[in-house]
Design an enzyme around this catalytic site. Structure first.
Site, PDB file in Angstrom:
ATOM      1  N   ASP A  65      99.921  39.135  49.301  1.00  0.00           N
ATOM      2  CA  ASP A  65     101.159  38.387  49.072  1.00  0.00           C
ATOM      3  C   ASP A  65     102.312  38.966  49.880  1.00  0.00           C
ATOM      4  OD1 ASP A  65      99.687  36.822  47.339  1.00  0.00           O
ATOM      5  OD2 ASP A  65     100.718  37.497  45.517  1.00  0.00           O
TER       6      ASP A  65
ATOM      7  N   HIS B 197      96.850  34.324  54.722  1.00  0.00           N
ATOM      8  CA  HIS B 197      96.931  34.628  53.290  1.00  0.00           C
ATOM      9  C   HIS B 197      95.666  34.149  52.574  1.00  0.00           C
ATOM     10  CE1 HIS B 197      98.672  33.959  49.132  1.00  0.00           C
ATOM     11  NE2 HIS B 197      99.010  35.220  49.372  1.00  0.00           N
TER      12      HIS B 197
END
EC number: 3.1.1.4
Length: 138
Positions: free
Chosen positions: A105, A63
């Site tokens: 996300d 991420h």
């Protein structure tokens, strides 16, 4: 419960549009981002260093890398929209940055869900001083 949700949104220690990302994590894992993902391992939370401790921590590492590849975007503050179709997250219309942030996300939230079985409570509130190994490259 509402107070707990508000606290989770305010305290979630991950980059990106906090409200949307916190909601995605809750929907995918059925766990509140705080305390489960805000200070987990070496990469979940603000920043990151060392080697990911396990698959969940690797979700956070990836991420962070995903955000790092975004140019001229503000993943900590740019809000985006998303919906669900047959249980799958669909990133909505918006600027190219908003779409890319949403995809980063989404990938992390799905990764958290896929690794729920290997989540280790011993990595919650993991001290940074134990994350001293050389960092991997994205």
């Amino acid at each position: 419960m509402r107070t707990l949700w508000i606290m989770a949104v305010l305290l979630v220690g991950v980059e990106g549009s906090l409200i949307e990302f916190a909601k995605m994590i809750l929907e995918e894992t059925k766990r509140l981002p705080f305390p489960y993902y805000t200070t987990y391992g070496c990469y979940c939370g603000w920043g990151g260093q060392g080697q990911p401790k396990d698959a969940t921590d690797r979700c956070c590492f990836v991420h962070d890398c995903c955000y790092g590849k975004l140019s001229n975007c503000k993943p900590k503050t740019d809000r985006y929209s998303y919906s669900r179709k047959s249980g799958v997250i669909i990133c909505g219309e918006g600027t190219p940055c908003e779409k890319q942030i949403c995809e980063c996300d989404k990938a992390a939230a799905v990764c958290f869900r896929e690794n729920l079985r290997t989540y280790k409570k011993r990595y919650m509130a993991y001290p940074d001083l134990l994350c001293k190994k050389p960092a991997e490259k994205c």
